[in-house]
Design a protein around this motif. Structure first.
Motif, short mmCIF file in Angstrom:
data_model
loop_
_atom_site.label_atom_id
_atom_site.label_comp_id
_atom_site.label_asym_id
_atom_site.label_seq_id
_atom_site.Cartn_x
_atom_site.Cartn_y
_atom_site.Cartn_z
N LEU A 1 -0.76 3.71 -6.82
CA LEU A 1 -2.07 3.74 -6.18
C LEU A 1 -1.94 3.95 -4.67
N PHE A 2 -2.72 4.88 -4.15
CA PHE A 2 -2.84 5.09 -2.71
C PHE A 2 -4.32 5.16 -2.37
N ARG A 3 -4.68 4.65 -1.21
CA ARG A 3 -6.03 4.85 -0.72
C ARG A 3 -6.02 6.01 0.26
N GLY A 4 -6.91 6.97 0.04
CA GLY A 4 -6.95 8.15 0.88
C GLY A 4 -7.96 8.02 2.00
N TYR A 5 -7.60 8.49 3.17
CA TYR A 5 -8.49 8.52 4.34
C TYR A 5 -8.61 9.96 4.78
N GLU A 6 -9.84 10.45 4.96
CA GLU A 6 -10.07 11.83 5.35
C GLU A 6 -11.01 11.89 6.54
N SER A 7 -10.68 12.76 7.49
CA SER A 7 -11.55 12.95 8.65
C SER A 7 -11.16 14.24 9.35
N GLY A 8 -12.14 15.11 9.56
CA GLY A 8 -11.91 16.33 10.33
C GLY A 8 -10.79 17.20 9.79
N GLY A 9 -10.66 17.27 8.47
CA GLY A 9 -9.63 18.09 7.87
C GLY A 9 -8.27 17.43 7.76
N HIS A 10 -8.15 16.21 8.29
CA HIS A 10 -6.89 15.47 8.16
C HIS A 10 -7.01 14.47 7.03
N ARG A 11 -5.92 14.27 6.32
CA ARG A 11 -5.91 13.33 5.21
C ARG A 11 -4.66 12.46 5.29
N ARG A 12 -4.83 11.16 5.16
CA ARG A 12 -3.72 10.22 5.14
C ARG A 12 -3.86 9.29 3.94
N TYR A 13 -2.74 8.73 3.49
CA TYR A 13 -2.75 7.82 2.36
C TYR A 13 -2.06 6.52 2.75
N ARG A 14 -2.55 5.43 2.18
CA ARG A 14 -1.91 4.13 2.37
C ARG A 14 -1.68 3.51 1.00
N ARG A 15 -0.47 3.03 0.78
CA ARG A 15 -0.08 2.48 -0.53
C ARG A 15 -0.84 1.20 -0.82
N ILE A 16 -1.38 1.09 -2.04
CA ILE A 16 -2.07 -0.11 -2.51
C ILE A 16 -1.22 -0.73 -3.61
N THR A 17 -0.60 -1.89 -3.33
CA THR A 17 0.33 -2.48 -4.28
C THR A 17 -0.26 -3.62 -5.09
N LYS A 18 -1.41 -4.15 -4.66
CA LYS A 18 -1.98 -5.32 -5.33
C LYS A 18 -3.47 -5.12 -5.62
N PRO A 19 -3.83 -4.17 -6.50
CA PRO A 19 -5.25 -4.00 -6.83
C PRO A 19 -5.78 -5.19 -7.61
N ASP A 20 -7.05 -5.47 -7.44
CA ASP A 20 -7.71 -6.54 -8.18
C ASP A 20 -8.28 -5.94 -9.47
N SER A 21 -8.04 -6.60 -10.58
CA SER A 21 -8.50 -6.08 -11.88
C SER A 21 -10.02 -6.12 -12.01
N LYS A 22 -10.68 -7.00 -11.28
CA LYS A 22 -12.13 -7.15 -11.41
C LYS A 22 -12.85 -5.92 -10.84
N GLY A 23 -13.57 -5.22 -11.71
CA GLY A 23 -14.37 -4.08 -11.29
C GLY A 23 -13.60 -2.82 -10.93
N PHE A 24 -12.31 -2.75 -11.29
CA PHE A 24 -11.50 -1.59 -10.94
C PHE A 24 -11.90 -0.39 -11.81
N ARG A 25 -12.11 0.79 -11.19
CA ARG A 25 -12.53 1.99 -11.91
C ARG A 25 -11.77 3.19 -11.36
N ILE A 26 -11.56 4.22 -12.22
CA ILE A 26 -10.91 5.44 -11.79
C ILE A 26 -11.68 6.65 -12.32
N TRP A 27 -11.59 7.79 -11.58
CA TRP A 27 -12.27 9.02 -11.94
C TRP A 27 -11.33 10.21 -11.81
N TRP A 28 -11.59 11.24 -12.60
CA TRP A 28 -11.05 12.56 -12.39
C TRP A 28 -12.23 13.43 -12.00
N ASN A 29 -12.23 13.91 -10.75
CA ASN A 29 -13.40 14.58 -10.18
C ASN A 29 -14.63 13.68 -10.34
#
Length: 249
Positions: free
Chosen positions: A119-147
């Motif tokens: 898991l990585f959290r993506g940050y986007e601004s002005g055409g730049h994109r960065r990711y930060r590793r997420i190692t401890k997600p909380d199971s409560k309310g966790f959801r994922i999407w493809w598009n």
């Protein structure tokens, strides 16, 4: 005793109240004679640093915090906190852009015939994109999407490692997730306790730093053999201590 895995115990929110959160980016900047700057990223991603000034709390909170520090061995054992300055991810945060993943890259994500995506959290601004590793997600309310399609089958989520396991190779497009997450941290720097009452003590300002890799759990140093021993087995550590005793004698 060895210290490797992050202890699944949370520092009390009563102590963390009012914490200030910052991101460390690890960029080395070298000014050049021409006036330009050479910028070198020391780390591939940022990590959080939290500054906490608890103030005078109740005797019960102060006493529990001192017990917590002693039980962790100060800096030795990493533990879990919630960064309240970034308490929740946005409704959908960019996780992977699969257009950037080439066919030759899938072997890097394949484990026992399944696809593992950290898991990585993506940050986007002005055409730049960065990711930060997420190692401890909380199971409560966790959801994922493809598009725009939410994924509810064909995946397993390892909340202990922050890894999502697919039983198939996702199509090209973008993966997103939403949910809260914790930080694996350790104490950083020295801090002390001041007498607050006859029953407990008040802690002064202290800092926590996020751990983003195994090298942070067990840092090594050529000039500090005992520190370098962190992460070894009990037998290896005992043998090292005996060698030191022989050298001293």
């Amino acid at each position: 005793m060895t210290y490797g895995a992050c202890h699944e115990i949370r520092l009390s929110n009563a102590v963390l109240f009012g914490a200030r959160s910052m991101s460390e980016f690890g960029v080395r900047i070298t000014p050049l004679a021409s006036g330009d700057e050479d910028r070198e990223e020391v780390h591939s991603q940022s990590r959080r640093r939290l500054q906490i000034t608890p103030g005078v709390e109740s005797d019960e909170v102060n006493s529990a915090f001192r017990e917590f520090v002693e039980a962790r061995g100060g800096h030795a054992s990493p533990f879990v906190v919630r960064d309240h300055t970034e308490y929740e991810a946005p409704e959908k945060t960019l996780w992977y852009d699969l257009e950037d993943v080439h066919s030759d890259d899938w072997t890097a994500y394949t484990v026992d015939g399944k696809i593992e995506f950290p898991l990585f959290r993506g940050y986007e601004s002005g055409g730049h994109r960065r990711y930060r590793r997420i190692t401890k997600p909380d199971s409560k309310g966790f959801r994922i999407w493809w598009n725009d399609d939410e994924i509810t089958s064909g995946v397993e989520i390892d909340y202990g490692r922050g890894v999502v396991v697919f039983s198939y190779i996702p199509r090209s497009g973008r993966l997103y997730f939403a949910g809260t997450y914790n930080l694996c941290v350790r104490f950083d720097g020295e801090f002390g306790f001041a007498a607050a009452s006859q029953y407990a003590t008040d802690v002064e300002t202290f800092e926590l730093v996020e751990l983003i890799g195994e090298e942070d759990y067990a840092p090594s140093s050529e000039n500090d053999e005992y520190r370098a021993a962190l992460g070894r087995t009990d037998d290896e550590l005992s043998a090292l201590i005996e060698n030191f005793k022989e050298l001293v004698n």
